[in-house]
Design an enzyme around this catalytic site. Structure first.
Site, mmCIF file in Angstrom:
data_model
loop_
_atom_site.group_PDB
_atom_site.id
_atom_site.type_symbol
_atom_site.label_atom_id
_atom_site.label_comp_id
_atom_site.label_asym_id
_atom_site.label_seq_id
_atom_site.Cartn_x
_atom_site.Cartn_y
_atom_site.Cartn_z
ATOM 1 N N SER A 168 51.623 35.669 45.731
ATOM 2 C CA SER A 168 52.286 35.454 47.101
ATOM 3 C C SER A 168 53.221 36.615 47.326
ATOM 4 O O SER A 168 53.353 37.010 48.430
ATOM 5 C CB SER A 168 53.117 34.573 46.730
ATOM 6 O OG SER A 168 52.514 33.122 46.833
ATOM 7 N N HIS A 188 44.950 36.104 48.847
ATOM 8 C CA HIS A 188 45.669 35.193 48.878
ATOM 9 C C HIS A 188 45.618 33.808 49.578
ATOM 10 O O HIS A 188 45.438 33.933 50.956
ATOM 11 C CB HIS A 188 46.962 35.857 49.632
ATOM 12 C CG HIS A 188 48.373 35.226 49.596
ATOM 13 N ND1 HIS A 188 49.226 35.036 50.559
ATOM 14 C CD2 HIS A 188 48.867 34.184 48.531
ATOM 15 C CE1 HIS A 188 50.297 34.223 50.278
ATOM 16 N NE2 HIS A 188 50.078 33.655 48.948
ATOM 17 N N GLU A 229 44.656 35.796 53.186
ATOM 18 C CA GLU A 229 45.026 37.068 53.285
ATOM 19 C C GLU A 229 44.392 38.130 52.126
ATOM 20 O O GLU A 229 44.329 37.707 51.004
ATOM 21 C CB GLU A 229 46.510 37.376 53.103
ATOM 22 C CG GLU A 229 47.416 36.413 54.259
ATOM 23 C CD GLU A 229 48.931 36.619 54.088
ATOM 24 O OE1 GLU A 229 49.449 36.528 55.090
ATOM 25 O OE2 GLU A 229 49.453 36.833 52.911
ATOM 26 N N ASN A 253 54.185 34.971 54.480
ATOM 27 C CA ASN A 253 55.281 34.836 53.659
ATOM 28 C C ASN A 253 56.469 35.727 54.289
ATOM 29 O O ASN A 253 57.556 35.430 54.458
ATOM 30 C CB ASN A 253 55.213 34.901 52.374
ATOM 31 C CG ASN A 253 54.702 33.754 51.724
ATOM 32 O OD1 ASN A 253 54.769 32.538 52.090
ATOM 33 N ND2 ASN A 253 53.963 33.845 50.689
HETATM 34 N N1 LIG Z 1 51.862 26.702 45.439
HETATM 35 C C1 LIG Z 1 51.631 27.305 46.578
HETATM 36 O O1 LIG Z 1 51.644 26.834 47.701
HETATM 37 C C2 LIG Z 1 50.970 28.875 46.494
HETATM 38 C C3 LIG Z 1 50.370 29.354 47.836
HETATM 39 C C4 LIG Z 1 50.016 30.526 47.730
HETATM 40 C C5 LIG Z 1 49.923 31.388 46.503
HETATM 41 N N2 LIG Z 1 50.684 30.935 45.294
HETATM 42 C C6 LIG Z 1 50.686 31.669 44.135
HETATM 43 O O2 LIG Z 1 49.341 31.466 43.187
HETATM 44 C C7 LIG Z 1 49.798 31.547 42.028
HETATM 45 C C8 LIG Z 1 49.693 30.207 41.114
HETATM 46 O O3 LIG Z 1 50.633 29.136 41.648
HETATM 47 P P1 LIG Z 1 50.593 27.727 41.590
HETATM 48 O O4 LIG Z 1 51.550 27.185 42.591
HETATM 49 O O5 LIG Z 1 49.048 27.232 41.234
HETATM 50 O O6 LIG Z 1 51.355 27.459 40.084
HETATM 51 P P2 LIG Z 1 51.138 26.316 39.082
HETATM 52 O O7 LIG Z 1 52.263 26.459 38.114
HETATM 53 O O8 LIG Z 1 50.696 25.142 39.867
HETATM 54 O O9 LIG Z 1 49.887 26.709 38.371
HETATM 55 C C9 LIG Z 1 49.705 27.807 37.307
HETATM 56 C C10 LIG Z 1 48.679 27.415 36.236
HETATM 57 O O10 LIG Z 1 48.409 28.518 35.323
HETATM 58 C C11 LIG Z 1 48.505 28.170 34.135
HETATM 59 N N3 LIG Z 1 48.392 29.238 33.126
HETATM 60 C C12 LIG Z 1 49.730 29.940 32.781
HETATM 61 N N4 LIG Z 1 49.202 30.633 31.985
HETATM 62 C C13 LIG Z 1 47.934 30.955 31.590
HETATM 63 C C14 LIG Z 1 47.029 31.503 31.032
HETATM 64 N N5 LIG Z 1 47.364 32.691 30.339
HETATM 65 N N6 LIG Z 1 45.668 31.290 31.044
HETATM 66 C C15 LIG Z 1 45.155 30.194 32.003
HETATM 67 N N7 LIG Z 1 46.135 29.772 32.838
HETATM 68 C C16 LIG Z 1 47.389 29.767 32.749
HETATM 69 C C17 LIG Z 1 49.519 27.232 33.992
HETATM 70 O O11 LIG Z 1 49.048 25.980 32.920
HETATM 71 C C18 LIG Z 1 49.229 26.437 35.357
HETATM 72 O O12 LIG Z 1 48.423 25.178 35.309
HETATM 73 C C19 LIG Z 1 51.212 32.297 41.880
HETATM 74 O O13 LIG Z 1 51.230 33.438 41.887
HETATM 75 C C20 LIG Z 1 51.872 31.714 43.422
HETATM 76 O O14 LIG Z 1 52.731 32.679 43.744
HETATM 77 C C21 LIG Z 1 51.051 29.654 45.373
#
Ligand SMILES: NC(=O)c1ccc[n+]([C@@H]2O[C@H](COP(=O)([O-])OP(=O)(O)OC[C@H]3O[C@@H](n4cnc5c(N)ncnc54)[C@H](O)[C@@H]3O)[C@@H](O)[C@H]2O)c1
Length: 207
Positions: A121, A142, A154, A192
């Site tokens: 993000s 994104h 995005e 964002n």
């Molecule tokens: N949550 C949102 O609304 C949102 C929206 C857009 C973008 N994002 C971005 O997306 C990305 C993920 O966010 P999220 O909310 O899904 O996080 P999350 O914490 O829900 O999920 C992340 C997952 O990655 C896994 N993980 C960690 N290390 C790992 C590895 N080495 N190998 C494989 N899996 C691994 C974790 O176990 C976890 O299940 C971030 O960069 C965040 O900024 C989030």
């Protein structure tokens, strides 16, 4: 340039399971990598539950749900997950050092033609691409939460991203039924960047 048919998603949390869901529902073979068998199974259970909701709302059929789940294979070994991928989308927590390590591991294990995308993000695509040996094939893709519902994607170029890679990712978003919006590699990209000052303003209102 090879077509994208095999996609690997790294991280099966909030965003990763949604991304895997959408690709599999649209006919792509998906490898989903997580850190443990429990978390991988949990990601598939979430996808299953979300697909069931779509069946109940008559948005997809039972057969489409089964087909979608059949196209997803889970892995706890990152290397095995990405070694056949045409595109890898990283969706691990928003920690630069973690994403850096994972991007380097993917870069080592994935075929030369593979495009490396991040769902970050806020982390600079240029900075992340620079830790790999293929910055020209790195890009930001994104998605928004919940991924199966939200149309916006995005698409963010790093400094060295090749135009043909951007075109490919924009066309791919279209195949997923999403709307791709090109964004420059600046903090917060577009949505964002607009949202954060609004949240800040809301806090001033509370003051
Ligand atoms: N949550 C949102 O609304 C949102 C929206 C857009 C973008 N994002 C971005 O997306 C990305 C993920 O966010 P999220 O909310 O899904 O996080 P999350 O914490 O829900 O999920 C992340 C997952 O990655 C896994 N993980 C960690 N290390 C790992 C590895 N080495 N190998 C494989 N899996 C691994 C974790 O176990 C976890 O299940 C971030 O960069 C965040 O900024 C989030």
């Amino acid at each position: 340039m090879k077509d994208i048919t095999h996609v690997a998603v790294v991280g099966g949390g909030t965003m990763g399971n949604g991304i895997a869901h959408v690709f599999a529902q649209n006919g792509f073979s998906v490898h989903l990598a997580e850190t443990s068998r429990e978390l991988a199974d949990k990601a598939v259970q979430t996808i299953d539950k979300n697909l069931s909701r779509m069946v109940a709302k008559e948005k997809i059929t039972d057969d489409q749900k089964t087909g979608t789940l059949d196209r997803i294979t889970t892995f706890t070994d990152l290397k095995a997950a990405v070694e056949e991928a045409d595109l890898v989308i990283e969706a691990v927590p928003e920690i630069f050092e973690l994403k850096k390590k994972i991007f380097q591991q993917i870069d080592e294990a994935a075929p030369d033609h593979t495009v490396l995308a991040t769902n970050t993000s806020s982390i600079s695509i240029t900075r992340l691409a620079a830790v790999t040996k293929r910055p020209e094939k790195c890009i930001g893709m994104h998605f928004f939460n919940p991924v199966p519902v939200m149309k916006l994607v995005e698409v963010i170029n790093g400094y060295e991203t090749e135009e043909k890679i951007t075109d490919k990712i924009v066309a791919l978003a279209d195949k997923l039924g999403k709307v791709a919006v090109p964004a420059s590699d600046s903090p917060g990209f577009v949505s964002n960047r607009v949202l954060m000052p609004m949240i800040n303003e809301a806090i001033f209102c509370v003051y």
